[in-house]
Design an enzyme around this catalytic site. Structure first.
Site, PDB file in Angstrom:
ATOM      1  N   GLY A  56     -17.031  84.894  19.505  1.00 24.09           N
ATOM      2  CA  GLY A  56     -16.379  84.310  20.667  1.00 24.09           C
ATOM      3  C   GLY A  56     -16.406  85.266  21.842  1.00 24.09           C
ATOM      4  O   GLY A  56     -16.619  86.470  21.670  1.00 24.09           O
ATOM      5  N   CYS A  83     -18.592  88.716  14.038  1.00 20.76           N
ATOM      6  CA  CYS A  83     -18.237  89.316  15.327  1.00 20.76           C
ATOM      7  C   CYS A  83     -16.743  89.140  15.628  1.00 20.76           C
ATOM      8  O   CYS A  83     -15.907  89.759  14.982  1.00 20.76           O
ATOM      9  CB  CYS A  83     -19.131  88.739  16.423  1.00 20.76           C
ATOM     10  SG  CYS A  83     -19.176  89.740  17.927  1.00 20.76           S
ATOM     11  N   TYR A  84     -16.376  88.274  16.571  1.00 19.79           N
ATOM     12  CA  TYR A  84     -14.962  88.024  16.862  1.00 19.79           C
ATOM     13  C   TYR A  84     -14.237  87.562  15.602  1.00 19.79           C
ATOM     14  O   TYR A  84     -13.077  87.918  15.365  1.00 19.79           O
ATOM     15  CB  TYR A  84     -14.855  86.969  17.958  1.00 19.79           C
ATOM     16  CG  TYR A  84     -13.465  86.724  18.497  1.00 19.79           C
ATOM     17  CD1 TYR A  84     -12.971  87.442  19.578  1.00 19.79           C
ATOM     18  CD2 TYR A  84     -12.642  85.756  17.924  1.00 19.79           C
ATOM     19  CE1 TYR A  84     -11.695  87.209  20.079  1.00 19.79           C
ATOM     20  CE2 TYR A  84     -11.371  85.511  18.414  1.00 19.79           C
ATOM     21  CZ  TYR A  84     -10.897  86.241  19.488  1.00 19.79           C
ATOM     22  OH  TYR A  84      -9.632  86.001  19.982  1.00 19.79           O
ATOM     23  N   HIS A 170     -24.650  89.247  14.514  1.00 19.53           N
ATOM     24  CA  HIS A 170     -24.845  87.794  14.414  1.00 19.53           C
ATOM     25  C   HIS A 170     -26.014  87.469  13.473  1.00 19.53           C
ATOM     26  O   HIS A 170     -27.181  87.498  13.884  1.00 19.53           O
ATOM     27  CB  HIS A 170     -25.111  87.202  15.795  1.00 19.53           C
ATOM     28  CG  HIS A 170     -23.917  87.208  16.687  1.00 19.53           C
ATOM     29  ND1 HIS A 170     -23.020  86.166  16.739  1.00 19.53           N
ATOM     30  CD2 HIS A 170     -23.437  88.161  17.535  1.00 19.53           C
ATOM     31  CE1 HIS A 170     -22.055  86.455  17.602  1.00 19.53           C
ATOM     32  NE2 HIS A 170     -22.282  87.656  18.099  1.00 19.53           N
ATOM     33  N   GLU A 172     -26.822  84.610  12.402  1.00 20.57           N
ATOM     34  CA  GLU A 172     -27.352  83.270  12.654  1.00 20.57           C
ATOM     35  C   GLU A 172     -28.513  83.250  13.633  1.00 20.57           C
ATOM     36  O   GLU A 172     -29.264  82.272  13.691  1.00 20.57           O
ATOM     37  CB  GLU A 172     -26.237  82.340  13.157  1.00 20.57           C
ATOM     38  CG  GLU A 172     -25.731  82.616  14.564  1.00 20.57           C
ATOM     39  CD  GLU A 172     -24.633  83.670  14.637  1.00 20.57           C
ATOM     40  OE1 GLU A 172     -23.951  83.735  15.673  1.00 20.57           O
ATOM     41  OE2 GLU A 172     -24.481  84.433  13.662  1.00 20.57           O
ATOM     42  N   SER A 224     -32.748  52.574  23.555  1.00 19.31           N
ATOM     43  CA  SER A 224     -33.503  53.171  24.650  1.00 19.31           C
ATOM     44  C   SER A 224     -34.979  53.314  24.313  1.00 19.31           C
ATOM     45  O   SER A 224     -35.792  53.579  25.195  1.00 19.31           O
ATOM     46  CB  SER A 224     -32.933  54.560  24.965  1.00 19.31           C
ATOM     47  OG  SER A 224     -33.206  55.455  23.903  1.00 19.31           O
ATOM     48  N   GLY A 225     -35.321  53.179  23.048  1.00 19.07           N
ATOM     49  CA  GLY A 225     -36.700  53.409  22.626  1.00 19.07           C
ATOM     50  C   GLY A 225     -36.904  54.810  22.110  1.00 19.07           C
ATOM     51  O   GLY A 225     -37.949  55.129  21.541  1.00 19.07           O
ATOM     52  N   GLY A 226     -35.902  55.664  22.292  1.00 21.90           N
ATOM     53  CA  GLY A 226     -35.990  57.023  21.797  1.00 21.90           C
ATOM     54  C   GLY A 226     -35.711  57.104  20.308  1.00 21.90           C
ATOM     55  O   GLY A 226     -35.294  56.127  19.679  1.00 21.90           O
ATOM     56  N   VAL A 227     -35.928  58.271  19.750  1.00 21.62           N
ATOM     57  CA  VAL A 227     -35.766  58.479  18.313  1.00 21.62           C
ATOM     58  C   VAL A 227     -34.336  58.191  17.866  1.00 21.62           C
ATOM     59  O   VAL A 227     -34.105  57.479  16.882  1.00 21.62           O
ATOM     60  CB  VAL A 227     -36.140  59.927  17.934  1.00 21.62           C
ATOM     61  CG1 VAL A 227     -35.915  60.178  16.449  1.00 21.62           C
ATOM     62  CG2 VAL A 227     -37.585  60.229  18.311  1.00 21.62           C
ATOM     63  N   ASP A 228     -33.358  58.737  18.592  1.00 21.29           N
ATOM     64  CA  ASP A 228     -31.966  58.651  18.161  1.00 21.29           C
ATOM     65  C   ASP A 228     -31.480  57.206  18.064  1.00 21.29           C
ATOM     66  O   ASP A 228     -30.926  56.792  17.046  1.00 21.29           O
ATOM     67  CB  ASP A 228     -31.061  59.431  19.114  1.00 21.29           C
ATOM     68  CG  ASP A 228     -31.543  60.856  19.326  1.00 21.29           C
ATOM     69  OD1 ASP A 228     -32.255  61.365  18.441  1.00 21.29           O
ATOM     70  OD2 ASP A 228     -31.227  61.442  20.374  1.00 21.29           O
ATOM     71  N   SER A 229     -31.669  56.454  19.145  1.00 21.33           N
ATOM     72  CA  SER A 229     -31.165  55.084  19.140  1.00 21.33           C
ATOM     73  C   SER A 229     -31.930  54.209  18.163  1.00 21.33           C
ATOM     74  O   SER A 229     -31.361  53.317  17.532  1.00 21.33           O
ATOM     75  CB  SER A 229     -31.203  54.481  20.549  1.00 21.33           C
ATOM     76  OG  SER A 229     -32.527  54.381  21.034  1.00 21.33           O
ATOM     77  N   LYS A 369     -31.264  66.828  15.637  1.00 21.85           N
ATOM     78  CA  LYS A 369     -32.455  66.010  15.909  1.00 21.85           C
ATOM     79  C   LYS A 369     -33.449  65.989  14.748  1.00 21.85           C
ATOM     80  O   LYS A 369     -33.931  64.923  14.354  1.00 21.85           O
ATOM     81  CB  LYS A 369     -33.141  66.518  17.175  1.00 21.85           C
ATOM     82  CG  LYS A 369     -34.455  65.816  17.512  1.00 21.85           C
ATOM     83  CD  LYS A 369     -34.246  64.401  18.008  1.00 21.85           C
ATOM     84  CE  LYS A 369     -33.739  64.413  19.430  1.00 21.85           C
ATOM     85  NZ  LYS A 369     -33.681  63.035  20.007  1.00 21.85           N
TER      86      LYS A 369
END
Length: 515
Positions: A56, A83-84, A170, A172, A224-229, A369
């Site tokens: 943080g 860390c924090y 870190h 990660e 929308s035509g995108g991957v997510d929707s 994603k």
């Protein structure tokens, strides 16, 4: 997602909290992010198998700095403080901290004790990424130092009997050598967490969850035509079949040929025609005179919902389906901790109006994603649909800084189409490395020369980035000849554009989109 084994990541305000959760999932363990205000009792409701305290931006030494429930350290659940998070652990166990005379930011070499389970199978020295200005002054007697650097005596500590570990660096981030191994050691050798994050289980659970939530009701889905929707719509359809109506709202902010491409993709997946609603007038009217990026997103979200609610009345829907992803949720104000800054409102999260007459169905809300793409494969959706580049829900409005007008949108649309065409001409790079490639129209004009005439034209910025999950991104080192061709085509084919620039900003500090 219910799971027999998951990790609770407590967000202390770090910009890499999401990356911690992502790394845990990559190791086959489900993760959830929680606010630091969560009580130990609340945390125990789903009983996590392990807890990770993130880093943080604050100092534990400050009077009103962020803190966590002291009882969390008494749960008997394995804890890793980063860390924090490590400094909080030291504070709660009775140690003392102080301002470091030698602040550490960036890569450092540390000496490690590989008898610690945290560093099992690793060799000393180890290259890690540090980012701190405080350090341990008095280490609690229960904690043993297992790593140190020239200027940080307690680079890592452990309390094996209580399964508490802390690292001042870190693990990660990719800059830390063997960071994934350190996280894996904590998960599997210390906490003995099971690898139980399976998308097949997630799919089955979400289908059942949608059935329970919707019941005999109906869902209208903004496609929308995108991957997510598309993946979200297919998943909802698997659960409730004809209780779902998919609608494409033509807001006039789409890419070139977007409607035709979306209708084709929809038919490919659903084997029926897509309902298209023309709402261009409403969107451009709402955006007239608006220049603030957040207000743009809110206005777009408002008009989207109004369009949906109009169709929902005809369909008698009670729910709105959305392809909201985890990065959408955690980037929208405010952060889980309330201590990190909200980056931007996503039209389907922070941009939604407070008083909406439709309940939300968001089956992808806990996924990143690449996890959505993997889920789409399980659902049988083709790669042609799944591998489309991400496109922002507010469309080209966020790629037109300043006022959004039909004329300005058309300029950026034509420039963007050229970028897409040229990227597809280098398909190997386009498919394997590029996360997104697009054009932005700046609210800046510059002098140019075309033929023998002086012109005063618009400026286009090209943005091409490489990323794995959009949480971090690097600018693409495209061949000069590719950039040259894109620039030449745009200035020659798009009347009104006289200058082309290339964005070489990483994320962070920048975002992928400009607004």
């Amino acid at each position: 997602m219910s799971s027999n084994s998951y990790v609770a990541v407590i967000d202390c305000g770090s910009q890499t909290t999401k990356l911690i959760a992502r790394r845990v999932r990559e190791l086959g363990v489900f993760s959830r992010i929680f606010m630091p205000s969560i009580s130990a009792d609340e945390l125990m409701k789903d009983r996590p198998s392990a807890i990770i305290l993130s880093g943080g931006p604050e100092s534990v030494l400050d009077k009103n700095s962020l803190d966590v429930d002291d009882d969390i350290f008494k749960l008997g659940i394995p804890i890793l403080g980063i860390c924090y998070g490590m400094q909080l652990m030291i504070k709660h166990l009775g140690g003392e901290l102080e301002r470091s005379p030698h602040r550490e930011f960036g890569q450092r070499m540390i000496s490690i004790d590989n008898s610690s389970l945290l560093f099992d199978a690793l060799t000393s020295p180890l290259k890690v990424w540090m980012s701190h200005s405080d350090q341990t002054k008095i280490c609690p007697s229960e904690l043993r130092t297992v790593a140190s650097s020239d200027s940080c005596l307690q680079a890592a500590v452990e309390y094996p009997a209580k399964k508490m570990f802390g690292v001042q660096f870190h693990p990660e981030v990719s800059h830390t050598s063997c960071g994934t191994t350190i996280l894996a050691n904590f998960l599997f050798k210390v906490a003995k967490v099971d690898k139980s994050f399976d998308l097949k289980d997630f799919l089955a659970e979400q289908i059942q969850s949608i059935k329970s939530q919707v019941g005999s009701g109906r869902v209208i889905m903004g496609l929308s035509g995108g991957v997510d929707s598309m993946v979200a719509a297919f998943l909802i359809h698997q659960a409730i079949n004809d209780q779902l109506l998919c609608v494409y709202v033509n807001h006039g902010l789409h890419r070139a040929n977007e409607i035709e491409i979306t209708k084709k993709a929809f038919f490919q997946v659903f084997k029926k025609e897509l309902l298209v609603v023309n709402a261009q007038e409403q969107f451009f009217e709402a955006l007239a005179g608006v220049t603030d990026p957040e207000k743009k997103r809110r206005e777009i979200g408002r008009v989207f919902v109004e369009a949906f609610e109009s169709e929902a009345k005809n369909f008698k829907a009670q729910f709105l389906g959305q392809g909201t992803l985890y990065p959408d949720v955690i980037e929208s104000p405010k952060s889980k901790s309330g201590k990190s800054h909200g980056i931007k409102s996503h039209h389907n999260v922070g941009g939604l109006p407070e008083h909406m007459n439709l309940g939300l169905v968001e089956p992808l809300r806990e996924l990143f994603k690449d996890e959505v793409r993997a889920l789409g494969k399980l659902l049988g959706i083709s790669n042609e649909v799944l591998m489309r580049q991400p496109f922002p829900g507010p469309g080209l409005a966020v790629r037109v800084p300043g006022e959004v007008t039909r004329e300005r949108v058309e300029l950026v649309r034509r420039a963007d189409a050229i970028v897409c065409e040229e990227m597809k001409n280098i398909a190997e790079v386009y498919n394997k490395k590029i996360w997104q490639s697009f054009a932005i129209l700046l609210p800046v004009k510059s002098v140019g020369v075309m033929g023998d005439a002086r012109v005063y034209g618009e400026s286009i910025v090209i943005r091409c980035v490489e990323s794995e999950d959009a949480m971090t991104a690097d600018w693409s080192k495209l061949p000069y000849e590719v950039l040259e061709k894109i620039s030449s085509r745009i200035t020659n084919e798009v009347v009104g554009i006289s200058r082309v620039l290339y964005d070489i900003t990483q994320k962070p500090p920048g975002t992928i989109e400009w607004e």
